[in-house]
Design a protein around this motif. Structure first.
Motif, PDB file in Angstrom:
ATOM      1  N   GLN A   1       0.827  -1.199   0.000  1.00  0.00           N
ATOM      2  CA  GLN A   1       0.000   0.000   0.000  1.00  0.00           C
ATOM      3  C   GLN A   1       0.863   1.252   0.000  1.00  0.00           C
ATOM      4  O   GLN A   1       2.008   1.247   0.441  1.00  0.00           O
ATOM      5  CB  GLN A   1      -0.973   0.015   1.186  1.00  0.00           C
ATOM      6  CG  GLN A   1      -0.351   0.073   2.557  1.00  0.00           C
ATOM      7  CD  GLN A   1      -1.402   0.271   3.651  1.00  0.00           C
ATOM      8  OE1 GLN A   1      -2.497   0.777   3.420  1.00  0.00           O
ATOM      9  NE2 GLN A   1      -1.069  -0.140   4.861  1.00  0.00           N
ATOM     10  N   SER A   2       0.280   2.328  -0.538  1.00  0.00           N
ATOM     11  CA  SER A   2       0.957   3.619  -0.594  1.00  0.00           C
ATOM     12  C   SER A   2      -0.099   4.704  -0.716  1.00  0.00           C
ATOM     13  O   SER A   2      -1.224   4.461  -1.159  1.00  0.00           O
ATOM     14  CB  SER A   2       1.904   3.677  -1.802  1.00  0.00           C
ATOM     15  OG  SER A   2       2.505   4.955  -1.913  1.00  0.00           O
ATOM     16  N   ASP A   3       0.280   5.916  -0.311  1.00  0.00           N
ATOM     17  CA  ASP A   3      -0.590   7.066  -0.539  1.00  0.00           C
ATOM     18  C   ASP A   3      -0.218   7.784  -1.832  1.00  0.00           C
ATOM     19  O   ASP A   3      -0.822   8.802  -2.172  1.00  0.00           O
ATOM     20  CB  ASP A   3      -0.538   8.038   0.646  1.00  0.00           C
ATOM     21  CG  ASP A   3       0.889   8.433   1.025  1.00  0.00           C
ATOM     22  OD1 ASP A   3       1.840   7.796   0.525  1.00  0.00           O
ATOM     23  OD2 ASP A   3       1.054   9.372   1.817  1.00  0.00           O
ATOM     24  N   ILE A   4       0.765   7.249  -2.559  1.00  0.00           N
ATOM     25  CA  ILE A   4       1.170   7.787  -3.853  1.00  0.00           C
ATOM     26  C   ILE A   4       0.739   6.778  -4.920  1.00  0.00           C
ATOM     27  O   ILE A   4       1.263   5.666  -4.979  1.00  0.00           O
ATOM     28  CB  ILE A   4       2.689   8.011  -3.938  1.00  0.00           C
ATOM     29  CG1 ILE A   4       3.181   8.822  -2.733  1.00  0.00           C
ATOM     30  CG2 ILE A   4       3.066   8.677  -5.253  1.00  0.00           C
ATOM     31  CD1 ILE A   4       2.590  10.218  -2.647  1.00  0.00           C
ATOM     32  N   GLN A   5      -0.215   7.156  -5.756  1.00  0.00           N
ATOM     33  CA  GLN A   5      -0.783   6.193  -6.697  1.00  0.00           C
ATOM     34  C   GLN A   5       0.261   5.616  -7.642  1.00  0.00           C
ATOM     35  O   GLN A   5       0.261   4.405  -7.906  1.00  0.00           O
ATOM     36  CB  GLN A   5      -1.916   6.828  -7.495  1.00  0.00           C
ATOM     37  CG  GLN A   5      -2.676   5.837  -8.363  1.00  0.00           C
ATOM     38  CD  GLN A   5      -3.926   6.429  -8.990  1.00  0.00           C
ATOM     39  OE1 GLN A   5      -4.120   7.641  -8.988  1.00  0.00           O
ATOM     40  NE2 GLN A   5      -4.770   5.567  -9.525  1.00  0.00           N
ATOM     41  N   ASP A   6       1.153   6.438  -8.167  1.00  0.00           N
ATOM     42  CA  ASP A   6       2.163   5.935  -9.097  1.00  0.00           C
ATOM     43  C   ASP A   6       3.044   4.870  -8.445  1.00  0.00           C
ATOM     44  O   ASP A   6       3.438   3.889  -9.098  1.00  0.00           O
ATOM     45  CB  ASP A   6       3.034   7.085  -9.608  1.00  0.00           C
ATOM     46  CG  ASP A   6       2.307   7.970 -10.605  1.00  0.00           C
ATOM     47  OD1 ASP A   6       1.206   7.568 -11.053  1.00  0.00           O
ATOM     48  OD2 ASP A   6       2.823   9.062 -10.923  1.00  0.00           O
ATOM     49  N   VAL A   7       3.368   5.067  -7.174  1.00  0.00           N
ATOM     50  CA  VAL A   7       4.185   4.087  -6.459  1.00  0.00           C
ATOM     51  C   VAL A   7       3.412   2.783  -6.279  1.00  0.00           C
ATOM     52  O   VAL A   7       3.949   1.681  -6.485  1.00  0.00           O
ATOM     53  CB  VAL A   7       4.640   4.647  -5.099  1.00  0.00           C
ATOM     54  CG1 VAL A   7       5.336   3.562  -4.270  1.00  0.00           C
ATOM     55  CG2 VAL A   7       5.566   5.840  -5.294  1.00  0.00           C
ATOM     56  N   ALA A   8       2.146   2.899  -5.894  1.00  0.00           N
ATOM     57  CA  ALA A   8       1.314   1.705  -5.715  1.00  0.00           C
ATOM     58  C   ALA A   8       1.139   0.952  -7.027  1.00  0.00           C
ATOM     59  O   ALA A   8       1.204  -0.282  -7.066  1.00  0.00           O
ATOM     60  CB  ALA A   8      -0.044   2.104  -5.140  1.00  0.00           C
TER      61      ALA A   8
ATOM     62  N   VAL B   1      -5.781   5.984   0.044  1.00  0.00           N
ATOM     63  CA  VAL B   1      -4.723   4.999   0.216  1.00  0.00           C
ATOM     64  C   VAL B   1      -4.948   3.924  -0.842  1.00  0.00           C
ATOM     65  O   VAL B   1      -6.061   3.433  -1.012  1.00  0.00           O
ATOM     66  CB  VAL B   1      -4.746   4.374   1.618  1.00  0.00           C
ATOM     67  CG1 VAL B   1      -3.674   3.297   1.741  1.00  0.00           C
ATOM     68  CG2 VAL B   1      -4.559   5.434   2.692  1.00  0.00           C
ATOM     69  N   TYR B   2      -3.883   3.574  -1.552  1.00  0.00           N
ATOM     70  CA  TYR B   2      -3.965   2.599  -2.636  1.00  0.00           C
ATOM     71  C   TYR B   2      -3.391   1.280  -2.131  1.00  0.00           C
ATOM     72  O   TYR B   2      -2.205   1.171  -1.847  1.00  0.00           O
ATOM     73  CB  TYR B   2      -3.202   3.118  -3.852  1.00  0.00           C
ATOM     74  CG  TYR B   2      -3.671   4.493  -4.284  1.00  0.00           C
ATOM     75  CD1 TYR B   2      -4.815   4.639  -5.071  1.00  0.00           C
ATOM     76  CD2 TYR B   2      -3.009   5.645  -3.855  1.00  0.00           C
ATOM     77  CE1 TYR B   2      -5.268   5.904  -5.448  1.00  0.00           C
ATOM     78  CE2 TYR B   2      -3.459   6.903  -4.223  1.00  0.00           C
ATOM     79  CZ  TYR B   2      -4.581   7.029  -5.017  1.00  0.00           C
ATOM     80  OH  TYR B   2      -5.029   8.274  -5.371  1.00  0.00           O
ATOM     81  N   ARG B   3      -4.271   0.266  -2.018  1.00  0.00           N
ATOM     82  CA  ARG B   3      -3.897  -1.006  -1.401  1.00  0.00           C
ATOM     83  C   ARG B   3      -4.159  -2.160  -2.351  1.00  0.00           C
ATOM     84  O   ARG B   3      -5.126  -2.146  -3.118  1.00  0.00           O
ATOM     85  CB  ARG B   3      -4.711  -1.253  -0.125  1.00  0.00           C
ATOM     86  CG  ARG B   3      -4.799  -0.122   0.868  1.00  0.00           C
ATOM     87  CD  ARG B   3      -5.677  -0.553   2.035  1.00  0.00           C
ATOM     88  NE  ARG B   3      -5.869   0.473   3.029  1.00  0.00           N
ATOM     89  CZ  ARG B   3      -6.893   1.318   3.032  1.00  0.00           C
ATOM     90  NH1 ARG B   3      -7.807   1.256   2.069  1.00  0.00           N
ATOM     91  NH2 ARG B   3      -7.013   2.222   3.990  1.00  0.00           N
ATOM     92  N   ALA B   4      -3.348  -3.189  -2.230  1.00  0.00           N
ATOM     93  CA  ALA B   4      -3.556  -4.414  -3.009  1.00  0.00           C
ATOM     94  C   ALA B   4      -3.003  -5.602  -2.239  1.00  0.00           C
ATOM     95  O   ALA B   4      -2.040  -5.478  -1.477  1.00  0.00           O
ATOM     96  CB  ALA B   4      -2.891  -4.321  -4.377  1.00  0.00           C
ATOM     97  N   LEU B   5      -3.623  -6.739  -2.455  1.00  0.00           N
ATOM     98  CA  LEU B   5      -3.199  -7.982  -1.803  1.00  0.00           C
ATOM     99  C   LEU B   5      -2.888  -9.011  -2.878  1.00  0.00           C
ATOM    100  O   LEU B   5      -3.686  -9.235  -3.787  1.00  0.00           O
ATOM    101  CB  LEU B   5      -4.309  -8.503  -0.883  1.00  0.00           C
ATOM    102  CG  LEU B   5      -4.004  -9.793  -0.116  1.00  0.00           C
ATOM    103  CD1 LEU B   5      -2.871  -9.582   0.880  1.00  0.00           C
ATOM    104  CD2 LEU B   5      -5.261 -10.296   0.605  1.00  0.00           C
ATOM    105  N   PHE B   6      -1.716  -9.625  -2.754  1.00  0.00           N
ATOM    106  CA  PHE B   6      -1.289 -10.683  -3.655  1.00  0.00           C
ATOM    107  C   PHE B   6      -1.144 -11.982  -2.868  1.00  0.00           C
ATOM    108  O   PHE B   6      -0.836 -11.961  -1.674  1.00  0.00           O
ATOM    109  CB  PHE B   6       0.045 -10.330  -4.316  1.00  0.00           C
ATOM    110  CG  PHE B   6      -0.036  -9.194  -5.299  1.00  0.00           C
ATOM    111  CD1 PHE B   6      -0.188  -9.442  -6.653  1.00  0.00           C
ATOM    112  CD2 PHE B   6       0.014  -7.881  -4.856  1.00  0.00           C
ATOM    113  CE1 PHE B   6      -0.275  -8.396  -7.553  1.00  0.00           C
ATOM    114  CE2 PHE B   6      -0.072  -6.831  -5.756  1.00  0.00           C
ATOM    115  CZ  PHE B   6      -0.220  -7.092  -7.114  1.00  0.00           C
ATOM    116  N   ILE B   7      -1.351 -13.103  -3.573  1.00  0.00           N
ATOM    117  CA  ILE B   7      -1.170 -14.418  -2.975  1.00  0.00           C
ATOM    118  C   ILE B   7      -0.107 -15.147  -3.773  1.00  0.00           C
ATOM    119  O   ILE B   7      -0.153 -15.186  -5.013  1.00  0.00           O
ATOM    120  CB  ILE B   7      -2.482 -15.237  -2.985  1.00  0.00           C
ATOM    121  CG1 ILE B   7      -3.611 -14.450  -2.298  1.00  0.00           C
ATOM    122  CG2 ILE B   7      -2.268 -16.582  -2.291  1.00  0.00           C
ATOM    123  CD1 ILE B   7      -3.392 -14.156  -0.837  1.00  0.00           C
ATOM    124  N   ALA B   8       0.859 -15.708  -3.065  1.00  0.00           N
ATOM    125  CA  ALA B   8       1.893 -16.493  -3.736  1.00  0.00           C
ATOM    126  C   ALA B   8       1.321 -17.838  -4.148  1.00  0.00           C
ATOM    127  O   ALA B   8       0.566 -18.469  -3.395  1.00  0.00           O
ATOM    128  CB  ALA B   8       3.092 -16.681  -2.815  1.00  0.00           C
TER     129      ALA B   8
END
Length: 227
Positions: A152-159, A202-209
């Motif tokens: 997660q990040s508050d900077i969209q480009d970084v997220a 806040v730009y958040r994402a969840l990944f699963i291995a």
């Protein structure tokens, strides 16, 4: 307690940070080294983890941070709180992630978080960002199927860049295409809470291995004990 003063940003490409850390003996760090592990990459002052370690004592927590004075302060607070399921390690994650992952007890790493990393806005500095292809490759080599990776990040480009790098690797799949509206973890970092308090996104994402070939490093001999 007065907070130690540090530089806001540290150049991870400088000579000082080019050498990988030697991981400690985890059996001397954690009271129960075979509990599931949450790895937080870029933990800053560590407040998120020491709160989490108290909330979920049946997990072990490991924070990586490149600013040494913050690590020293965080481990001092850990000792004051008497937490035996928490450790902070001074290192450059990009050069040290492989030996750290290789040293952990087999299959114990169950959750990874990368939260509000330094944005390095200038284009010529973006190679300093923590989520580089090499870091993603190392995580893919060592993470067991089902391990969560939360960014997660508050900077969209970084997220967006973080998500692109994990999405490009076949070992990871994103749980949903849109940004998560809520944090899947029960605690927020200081940065996340301050961003929310300002009514900013806040730009958040969840990944699963997923399934992957076992890494080539020397894995810990102990096996994770899960309920």
């Amino acid at each position: 307690m007065p907070r130690v003063r540090v530089r806001q940003h540290v150049n991870p490409l400088s000579q000082k940070y080019k050498y990988p850390v030697i991981p400690p003996d985890w059996s001397r760090i954690y009271a129960n080294p075979n509990q599931p592990i949450h790895l937080d990459i870029g933990c800053a002052r560590g407040q998120f983890l020491w709160e989490f370690a108290q909330l979920e004592p049946r997990w072990n927590y490991l924070g990586l941070e490149i600013r040494e004075s913050l690590v020293e302060e965080a481990n001092m607070i850990r000792d004051q709180l008497g937490l035996t399921n928490l450790h902070y390690l001074f290192c450059n994650a990009n050069t040290s992630i492989q030996p750290i992952l290789a040293s952990l007890p087999t299959e114990c790493l169950k959750r990874v978080s990368i939260q509000f990393p330094d944005p390095w806005f200038k284009k010529r500095h973006q190679k300093r960002r923590v989520v580089q292809p090499e870091l993603v490759n190392n995580l893919a080599d060592y993470l067991a199927a089902g391990t969560e990776v939360f960014v997660q990040s508050d900077i969209q480009d970084v997220a967006v860049e973080m998500c692109d790098r994990f999405s490009e690797h076949p070992a990871f799949h994103r749980t949903q295409n849109d940004w998560l509206t809520e944090n899947p973890l029960p605690l927020a970092t200081e940065r996340e809470q301050s961003t929310i308090d300002r009514n900013e996104p806040v730009y958040r994402a969840l990944f699963i291995a997923g399934n992957r070939e076992q890494g080539t490093g020397n894995r810990g001999e102990r096996t994770c004990l899960l309920d």
